[in-house]
Write an enzyme that holds these catalytic residues in place. Structure first.
Site, PDB file in Angstrom:
ATOM      1  N   LYS A   1      37.203  46.643  40.475  1.00 48.64           N
ATOM      2  CA  LYS A   1      37.915  45.390  40.757  1.00 48.64           C
ATOM      3  C   LYS A   1      39.408  45.642  40.591  1.00 48.64           C
ATOM      4  CE  LYS A   1      38.700  40.743  38.747  1.00 48.64           C
ATOM      5  NZ  LYS A   1      38.209  39.697  37.844  1.00 48.64           N
TER       6      LYS A   1
ATOM      7  N   ASP B   1      45.751  37.845  38.891  1.00 49.80           N
ATOM      8  CA  ASP B   1      44.751  36.778  38.949  1.00 49.80           C
ATOM      9  C   ASP B   1      45.350  35.514  38.348  1.00 49.80           C
ATOM     10  OD1 ASP B   1      42.556  35.165  39.033  1.00 49.80           O
ATOM     11  OD2 ASP B   1      41.437  36.226  37.454  1.00 49.80           O
TER      12      ASP B   1
ATOM     13  N   LYS C   1      44.694  29.043  36.342  1.00 46.08           N
ATOM     14  CA  LYS C   1      44.511  29.315  34.915  1.00 46.08           C
ATOM     15  C   LYS C   1      45.535  28.520  34.098  1.00 46.08           C
ATOM     16  CE  LYS C   1      42.760  34.068  35.096  1.00 46.08           C
ATOM     17  NZ  LYS C   1      41.453  33.844  34.470  1.00 46.08           N
TER      18      LYS C   1
ATOM     19  N   ASP D   1      44.153  42.584  35.524  1.00 43.99           N
ATOM     20  CA  ASP D   1      42.899  42.353  36.247  1.00 43.99           C
ATOM     21  C   ASP D   1      42.628  43.444  37.296  1.00 43.99           C
ATOM     22  OD1 ASP D   1      40.697  40.698  36.110  1.00 43.99           O
ATOM     23  OD2 ASP D   1      41.375  39.352  37.698  1.00 43.99           O
TER      24      ASP D   1
ATOM     25  N   ASP E   1      38.692  30.890  40.309  1.00 43.33           N
ATOM     26  CA  ASP E   1      39.041  31.864  39.278  1.00 43.33           C
ATOM     27  C   ASP E   1      37.892  32.864  39.050  1.00 43.33           C
ATOM     28  OD1 ASP E   1      40.586  33.118  37.414  1.00 43.33           O
ATOM     29  OD2 ASP E   1      40.284  31.626  35.824  1.00 43.33           O
TER      30      ASP E   1
ATOM     31  N   GLU F   1      36.916  35.002  41.010  1.00 42.63           N
ATOM     32  CA  GLU F   1      37.254  35.692  42.260  1.00 42.63           C
ATOM     33  C   GLU F   1      36.815  37.153  42.259  1.00 42.63           C
ATOM     34  OE1 GLU F   1      39.220  35.580  39.745  1.00 42.63           O
ATOM     35  OE2 GLU F   1      39.722  37.700  39.648  1.00 42.63           O
TER      36      GLU F   1
ATOM     37  N   ARG G   1      34.094  38.584  41.294  1.00 39.16           N
ATOM     38  CA  ARG G   1      32.737  38.786  41.809  1.00 39.16           C
ATOM     39  C   ARG G   1      32.695  38.629  43.321  1.00 39.16           C
ATOM     40  NH1 ARG G   1      30.437  34.090  38.033  1.00 39.16           N
ATOM     41  NH2 ARG G   1      32.161  34.864  36.775  1.00 39.16           N
TER      42      ARG G   1
HETATM   43  N1  BES Z   1      39.888  38.126  35.408  1.00 36.18           N
HETATM   44  C1  BES Z   1      39.145  37.072  34.821  1.00 36.18           C
HETATM   45  C2  BES Z   1      38.346  37.502  33.596  1.00 36.18           C
HETATM   46  C3  BES Z   1      39.138  37.905  32.382  1.00 36.18           C
HETATM   47  C4  BES Z   1      39.422  36.997  31.388  1.00 36.18           C
HETATM   48  C5  BES Z   1      39.541  39.216  32.214  1.00 36.18           C
HETATM   49  C6  BES Z   1      40.111  37.398  30.256  1.00 36.18           C
HETATM   50  C7  BES Z   1      40.250  39.609  31.110  1.00 36.18           C
HETATM   51  C8  BES Z   1      40.525  38.714  30.122  1.00 36.18           C
HETATM   52  C9  BES Z   1      38.148  36.502  35.830  1.00 36.18           C
HETATM   53  O1  BES Z   1      38.533  36.568  37.161  1.00 36.18           O
HETATM   54  C10 BES Z   1      37.966  35.083  35.485  1.00 36.18           C
HETATM   55  O2  BES Z   1      38.911  34.350  35.564  1.00 36.18           O
HETATM   56  N2  BES Z   1      36.753  34.707  35.101  1.00 36.18           N
HETATM   57  C11 BES Z   1      36.456  33.393  34.718  1.00 36.18           C
HETATM   58  C12 BES Z   1      35.101  33.042  35.270  1.00 36.18           C
HETATM   59  C13 BES Z   1      34.753  31.588  35.183  1.00 36.18           C
HETATM   60  C14 BES Z   1      35.616  30.777  36.114  1.00 36.18           C
HETATM   61  C15 BES Z   1      33.310  31.433  35.544  1.00 36.18           C
HETATM   62  C16 BES Z   1      36.450  33.331  33.202  1.00 36.18           C
HETATM   63  O3  BES Z   1      36.045  34.285  32.556  1.00 36.18           O
HETATM   64  O4  BES Z   1      36.872  32.311  32.650  1.00 36.18           O
HETATM   65 ZN    ZN Z   2      39.869  38.098  37.655  1.00 37.16          ZN
HETATM   66 ZN    ZN Z   3      39.711  34.898  37.751  1.00 37.66          ZN
END
Ligand code: BES
Ligand code: ZN
Ligand code: ZN
Length: 490
Positions: free
Chosen positions: A248, A253, A260, A271, A330, A332, A334
């Protein structure tokens, strides 16, 4: 940095400084010459505890044992304390854990390279590591170890390659989103290929459209930086196995329209850690010239907001034809990986398929900042990853899928939803979402590694500095090295 193995006692070697590792708090060992001074200073030789006797030119550091992890961490901590100092050469005795086993020697070398890492790109006053020469005496911590100079030299060589590749990954991850966007990541890959025997193919938006990578393109749409898919390949003659790595590479992000909160957006330059790890692994694999065919795919994309942004409520069609209801922009990573995994499997039929991603905050909540979550349909690849990660000094743990959690990503209007309907088990539901894009042939050969915790930490820990750690790099190099040793020819 130059490493030199010297076949003489440590005392006979001249250098600016000596590093002495005190194992298991054994302050009485013959290597500890300054017993009184150390006692006066209150040095107890705990793991990573250092005591620099400046006028003696000796730096003591404690380690909990001769295994790789404590040695690597102790040496890195000692070397990190020397950043900005003027020592140019350092000598150190040999620390070997078993007769004929050079694992801790390799860990020592990795510790030196990892500990001397600095990221100065944005500093006016650059505090750099000034150590140029490391002399390793063949005098051992314990007597009678029969290790050949050749096997020692190999351990030093491979340790150097693997740690240097980790630092290469750290540099990419630490670079800011305005200096490292998808096109730049592609340039880095092309430059890497030019300097090595790696093959490189870059897919730009037109090609991505042709390949029907609509979910990846949707995530990328609102950014002024157009996406890239990078494909690097290491193709030795008569490879013993074929491995595909997928990363990824979200160069930023912001969360997209599901923006966010301010506090959570900071550090999201990290990210791209999964993709950056893939680039580092490819560098090492080509430098070691391992007899395994390795393919690295990186989805380099920026997730932004704007009038053209993809939206919660959109339904996207992935490359394999599955439809995805977007309920949160967010989630994204996946979406990018869905298309990228499909593409990677179309291009290469692999014996193992591994993906690396800072995929979920839930993984960090679940296992903490220092550990990766390893998921997949079958135990064998997961166990292999956890085992090799441990050997390489990275922490990783299995997170098992189950059919109940799988139901939580069902969609009423599409084949699958990009978020779960429960707030618990988010690392696993994200992994199970990815499993929708793994084909039958790769089903039992795939492991997903969520590196959201260890990839970027805002303090130094063990051999890792503030910021990017290069998580995933050393574990995967170890794994590929192991396959190169153990698999018989096809
Ligand atoms: N890049 C983030 C995950 C992340 C969070 C990486 C903290 C490193 C530190 C990912 O794209 C994300 O935002 N995931 C969300 C998913 C949710 C919307 C289901 C998350 O983890 O809150
Ligand atoms: Zn992300
Ligand atoms: Zn994200």
């Amino acid at each position: 940095m130059n490493f030199e193995i010297i076949n003489s006692n440590i005392k006979e070697i001249t250098s600016d400084l000596e590093i002495i590792i005190v194992l298991n708090k054994k302050l009485k060992h013959k290597f500890v010459q300054d017993k009184k001074l150390l006692k006066k200073a209150g040095f107890t030789a705990g793991q990573d505890e250092i005591c620099h006797l400046i006028s003696k030119n000796r730096l003591y550091v404690g380690a909990e044992g001769l295994k790789g992890a404590p040695i690597r961490s102790a040496v890195a901590t000692a070397v990190r304390s020397l950043i900005g100092k003027k020592y140019k050469s350092v000598k150190i005795a040999t620390y070997l854990s078993h007769p004929r086993c050079t694992a801790s020697l390799r860990a020592l070398v990795e510790g030196v390279v990892l500990g001397s890492y600095t990221f100065n790109r944005y500093k006016s006053n650059k505090t750099e590591n000034r150590i140029e020469n490391i002399f390793i005496s063949t005098e051992g911590y314990e007597e009678n170890y029969e290790v050949t100079i050749e096997s020692m030299a190999k351990a030093v060589h491979n340790g150097d390659i693997s740690a240097t590749a980790t630092n290469f990954t750290r540099d990419i991850v630490n670079t800011t989103p305005d200096d490292c966007y998808p096109e730049i990541m592609a340039n880095i890959a092309e430059k890497l290929a030019k300097k090595s025997s790696l093959k490189c193919n870059i897919l730009k938006p037109k090609a991505l459209k042709k390949e029907k990578m609509e979910t990846l393109l949707a995530v990328a749409r609102a950014s002024r930086h157009k996406p890239r898919v990078i494909h690097l390949a290491h193709k030795p003659k008569n490879p013993k196995a074929v491995i595909t790595l997928v990363g990824k590479g979200l160069t930023y992000d912001s969360g997209g329209l599901s923006l966010k909160p301010a506090d959570y957006m900071v550090t999201m330059k990290s990210d791209k850690s999964g993709g950056s790890a893939v680039l580092g692994i490819m560098k090492a694999v080509s430098e070691m010239n391992l007899p395994i065919e390795v393919h690295g795919f990186v989805g380099a994309v920026e997730n932004m907001i704007g009038g053209d942004a993809y939206k919660p409520d959109d339904v996207l069609t992935a490359k394999n034809g599955k439809t995805i209801e977007v309920r949160n922009t967010d989630a994204e990573g996946r979406l990018v990986l869905a298309d990228l995994l499909c593409y990677a499997q179309q291009e290469v039929k692999a014996d193992y398929l591994f993906d690396f991603a800072t995929l979920t905050g839930a993984c960090v909540v679940g296992v903490g900042h220092y550990t990766s979550g390893v998921m997949g349909n079958a135990d064998e690849p997961k166990d292999l990853v956890v085992k090799m990660a441990t050997q390489a000094g990275e922490m990783a743990t299995k997170l098992d899928f189950n059919r109940h959690l799988k139901k939580t990503i069902k969609s009423e209007i599409a084949d699958v939803c990009n978020i779960s309907n429960t707030r618990y088990g988010g690392a696993i539901t994200a992994g199970q979402f990815l499993s929708e894009f793994i084909d039958e042939a790769h089903s039992e050969k795939w492991a997903h590694i969520d590196i959201a915790g260890p990839a970027f930490v805002e303090h130094a820990w063990a051999e890792n500095p503030y910021g990017a750690s290069g998580a995933g790099v050393r574990m995967m190099i170890r794994l590929i090295e192991k396959l190169a040793r153990t698999i018989k020819e096809h």
